[in-house]
Design a protein around this motif. Structure first.
Motif, PDB file in Angstrom:
ATOM      1  N   MET A   9       0.767  -1.445   0.054  1.00  0.00           N
ATOM      2  CA  MET A   9      -0.292   0.043   0.136  1.00  0.00           C
ATOM      3  C   MET A   9       0.756   1.576  -0.303  1.00  0.00           C
ATOM      4  SD  MET A   9      -2.444  -1.163   2.609  1.00  0.00           S
ATOM      5  CE  MET A   9      -3.920   0.192   2.569  1.00  0.00           C
ATOM      6  N   ASP A  13       0.393   4.328  -2.545  1.00  0.00           N
ATOM      7  CA  ASP A  13       0.810   5.155  -2.014  1.00  0.00           C
ATOM      8  C   ASP A  13       1.979   5.852  -3.563  1.00  0.00           C
ATOM      9  OD1 ASP A  13      -1.469   4.868  -0.866  1.00  0.00           O
ATOM     10  OD2 ASP A  13      -0.899   5.512   0.807  1.00  0.00           O
ATOM     11  N   ALA A  16       1.401   6.498  -7.518  1.00  0.00           N
ATOM     12  CA  ALA A  16       0.318   7.543  -7.236  1.00  0.00           C
ATOM     13  C   ALA A  16       1.064   9.444  -7.277  1.00  0.00           C
ATOM     14  CB  ALA A  16      -0.972   7.630  -6.320  1.00  0.00           C
ATOM     15  N   ARG A  19       3.159   9.402 -10.530  1.00  0.00           N
ATOM     16  CA  ARG A  19       2.545   9.664 -11.295  1.00  0.00           C
ATOM     17  C   ARG A  19       1.821  10.790 -11.059  1.00  0.00           C
ATOM     18  NH1 ARG A  19      -0.621   5.091 -10.332  1.00  0.00           N
ATOM     19  NH2 ARG A  19      -2.409   6.543  -9.552  1.00  0.00           N
ATOM     20  N   GLU A  27      -2.559  19.526 -13.986  1.00  0.00           N
ATOM     21  CA  GLU A  27      -3.055  20.213 -13.236  1.00  0.00           C
ATOM     22  C   GLU A  27      -2.488  20.049 -11.648  1.00  0.00           C
ATOM     23  OE1 GLU A  27      -7.439  21.155 -11.015  1.00  0.00           O
ATOM     24  OE2 GLU A  27      -6.986  19.712 -12.685  1.00  0.00           O
ATOM     25  N   LEU A  31      -0.348  22.919  -9.633  1.00  0.00           N
ATOM     26  CA  LEU A  31      -0.010  23.107  -8.299  1.00  0.00           C
ATOM     27  C   LEU A  31       0.460  23.499  -7.810  1.00  0.00           C
ATOM     28  CD1 LEU A  31      -3.948  21.851  -7.740  1.00  0.00           C
ATOM     29  CD2 LEU A  31      -3.202  24.392  -7.433  1.00  0.00           C
ATOM     30  N   ARG A  75      -2.320   1.129 -11.169  1.00  0.00           N
ATOM     31  CA  ARG A  75      -2.957   0.248  -9.773  1.00  0.00           C
ATOM     32  C   ARG A  75      -2.206  -0.877  -9.264  1.00  0.00           C
ATOM     33  NH1 ARG A  75      -8.598   3.081  -7.506  1.00  0.00           N
ATOM     34  NH2 ARG A  75      -9.353   2.001  -9.506  1.00  0.00           N
ATOM     35  N   TYR A 117      -7.012  -5.736  -0.613  1.00  0.00           N
ATOM     36  CA  TYR A 117      -7.264  -4.960   0.631  1.00  0.00           C
ATOM     37  C   TYR A 117      -8.683  -4.360   0.698  1.00  0.00           C
ATOM     38  CZ  TYR A 117      -7.656   0.104   0.585  1.00  0.00           C
ATOM     39  OH  TYR A 117      -8.036   1.373   0.020  1.00  0.00           O
TER      40      TYR A 117
ATOM     41  N   ARG B  67      -2.412  12.030  -2.091  1.00  0.00           N
ATOM     42  CA  ARG B  67      -3.422  10.940  -2.247  1.00  0.00           C
ATOM     43  C   ARG B  67      -2.886   9.738  -1.704  1.00  0.00           C
ATOM     44  NH1 ARG B  67      -7.185  11.393  -6.290  1.00  0.00           N
ATOM     45  NH2 ARG B  67      -6.885  12.817  -7.816  1.00  0.00           N
ATOM     46  N   SER B  68      -3.989   8.837  -1.062  1.00  0.00           N
ATOM     47  CA  SER B  68      -3.498   7.348  -0.443  1.00  0.00           C
ATOM     48  C   SER B  68      -4.291   6.063  -0.496  1.00  0.00           C
ATOM     49  CB  SER B  68      -3.204   7.741   0.888  1.00  0.00           C
ATOM     50  OG  SER B  68      -3.125   6.289   2.078  1.00  0.00           O
ATOM     51  N   LEU B  69      -4.509   5.029  -0.556  1.00  0.00           N
ATOM     52  CA  LEU B  69      -5.400   4.038  -0.829  1.00  0.00           C
ATOM     53  C   LEU B  69      -6.625   3.539   1.037  1.00  0.00           C
ATOM     54  CD1 LEU B  69      -2.988   1.280  -1.573  1.00  0.00           C
ATOM     55  CD2 LEU B  69      -5.197   1.903  -2.904  1.00  0.00           C
ATOM     56  N   VAL B  71      -7.570   5.909   1.849  1.00  0.00           N
ATOM     57  CA  VAL B  71      -9.367   6.214   2.448  1.00  0.00           C
ATOM     58  C   VAL B  71     -10.216   6.260   0.813  1.00  0.00           C
ATOM     59  CG1 VAL B  71      -8.445   8.708   3.844  1.00  0.00           C
ATOM     60  CG2 VAL B  71      -8.509   8.533   1.237  1.00  0.00           C
ATOM     61  N   ASN B  72     -11.216   5.877   1.291  1.00  0.00           N
ATOM     62  CA  ASN B  72     -12.083   5.742   0.137  1.00  0.00           C
ATOM     63  C   ASN B  72     -13.013   7.062  -0.387  1.00  0.00           C
ATOM     64  OD1 ASN B  72     -14.001   5.819   2.154  1.00  0.00           O
ATOM     65  ND2 ASN B  72     -14.539   3.537   1.965  1.00  0.00           N
ATOM     66  N   PRO B 105      -6.894   7.046  -4.437  1.00  0.00           N
ATOM     67  CA  PRO B 105      -5.727   7.248  -5.900  1.00  0.00           C
ATOM     68  C   PRO B 105      -6.948   7.435  -6.689  1.00  0.00           C
ATOM     69  CG  PRO B 105      -5.398   5.408  -4.701  1.00  0.00           C
ATOM     70  CD  PRO B 105      -6.636   6.200  -3.580  1.00  0.00           C
ATOM     71  N   LEU B 106      -8.170   7.359  -6.990  1.00  0.00           N
ATOM     72  CA  LEU B 106      -8.552   7.880  -8.293  1.00  0.00           C
ATOM     73  C   LEU B 106     -10.509   7.926  -7.230  1.00  0.00           C
ATOM     74  CD1 LEU B 106      -8.877   4.820 -10.952  1.00  0.00           C
ATOM     75  CD2 LEU B 106      -8.293   6.834 -10.931  1.00  0.00           C
ATOM     76  N   LEU B 113      -7.667  17.564  -6.984  1.00  0.00           N
ATOM     77  CA  LEU B 113      -7.347  18.917  -7.739  1.00  0.00           C
ATOM     78  C   LEU B 113      -8.099  19.863  -7.303  1.00  0.00           C
ATOM     79  CD1 LEU B 113      -4.989  17.073 -10.521  1.00  0.00           C
ATOM     80  CD2 LEU B 113      -4.352  17.915  -8.148  1.00  0.00           C
TER      81      LEU B 113
END
Lengths: 120, 150
Positions: A9, A13, A16, A19, A27, A31, A75, A117, B67-69, B71-72, B105-106, B113
């Protein structure tokens, strides 16, 4: 939670973050540079270094699986929400979902191969 | 989408207790009420983002974000440390106001943003740091966001 799943995990992260910063004009980049003065190329370098060092802490078996999946998809680790793999949006077998409660195992999706997970 | 709707009173803490950067990040993460492992993963991800460059944007404001896995959905928190804490901010001054932004992440709604941009704009308003300092309760924080069009 399985310690190797925690590492996966963390790796996800970092991927991500990389990327988001790797896009030539996005964007995110705008930022980060505008508000936070981030040196994008240096940041990507640092993230790559960290990703490599974290990969070294995976077991050989998991690392092999990780290396096989990682080039193919953004992912590598995905949540399972209400029994659905969020890598491919296919339902996970009830037995797999049951085994994975508490995320004490490192399971992969039978359909897309992503590490799973469970979001409870 | 309004910033006010993304904060909840329980994720606003007007008296952070921590005395250094790492502990401030941990205390902010705790406001999201995740499980222990998820908190640890999120802290590491935020810390790694800080290692790339501080999210302290100057004038006493920091916006730790990632971004982190773990949280949903998009999660936000605000913390205030009246005495200020060294946070490696751009202007090298102590930081008193912390806006935490964490996104999966998505996201279907793709709010991360735009929200990050909105929070940065809000925080950079010259009047805002002073008004944040005067807040007496979390509800007043939400009212301040509302008053600034967020």
């Amino acid at each position: 939670m399985h310690p190797q799943l925690v590492l996966l995990m963390e790796l996800q992260d970092l991927r991500a973050q990389k990327r988001a910063l790797h896009q030539d004009s996005g964007e995110t980049v705008g930022l980060e540079e505008e508000h936070f003065n981030l040196d994008r190329s240096r940041a990507v370098e640092l993230l790559e270094e960290k990703i490599e060092s974290l990969k070294d802490t995976l077991t050989p078996q998991l690392r092999t699986r990780y290396e096989r999946i990682a080039p193919q998809r953004d992912r590598v680790v995905v949540p399972v929400i209400q029994g659905t793999c969020y890598g491919c949006f296919v339902s996970i077998p009830t037995a797999t979902a049951g085994d994975q409660i508490g995320n004490t195992l490192v399971e992969t999706c039978e359909n897309c191969g992503s590490f799973l997970y469970i979001v409870e | 989408m309004k910033l006010r709707d993304l904060f909840r009173p329980e994720t606003v803490k007007l008296e952070l207790e921590s005395e250094d950067k790492d502990d401030i990040l941990k205390e902010l993460v705790e406001l999201l009420e995740l499980d222990e492992k998820s908190e640890a993963i999120l802290f590491k991800t935020l810390k790694r983002r800080e290692n790339l460059g501080s999210t302290g944007i100057g004038k006493g404001i920091a916006i730790p974000h990632c971004r982190s896995l773990v949280v949903n959905e998009l999660r936000l928190a605000y913390g205030r440390k009246s005495d200020g804490v060294a946070f490696d901010a751009i202007d090298e001054k102590e930081v008193r106001h912390f806006f935490l932004i964490v996104a999966p992440p998505l996201e279907v709604s793709n709010q991360y943003l735009p929200v990050l941009g909105k929070v940065a704009q809000f925080a950079k308003d010259p009047e805002v740091p002073g008004k944040l300092t005067e807040l007496e309760d979390p509800a007043a924080f939400l009212d301040l966001l509302e008053a600034h069009g967020g």
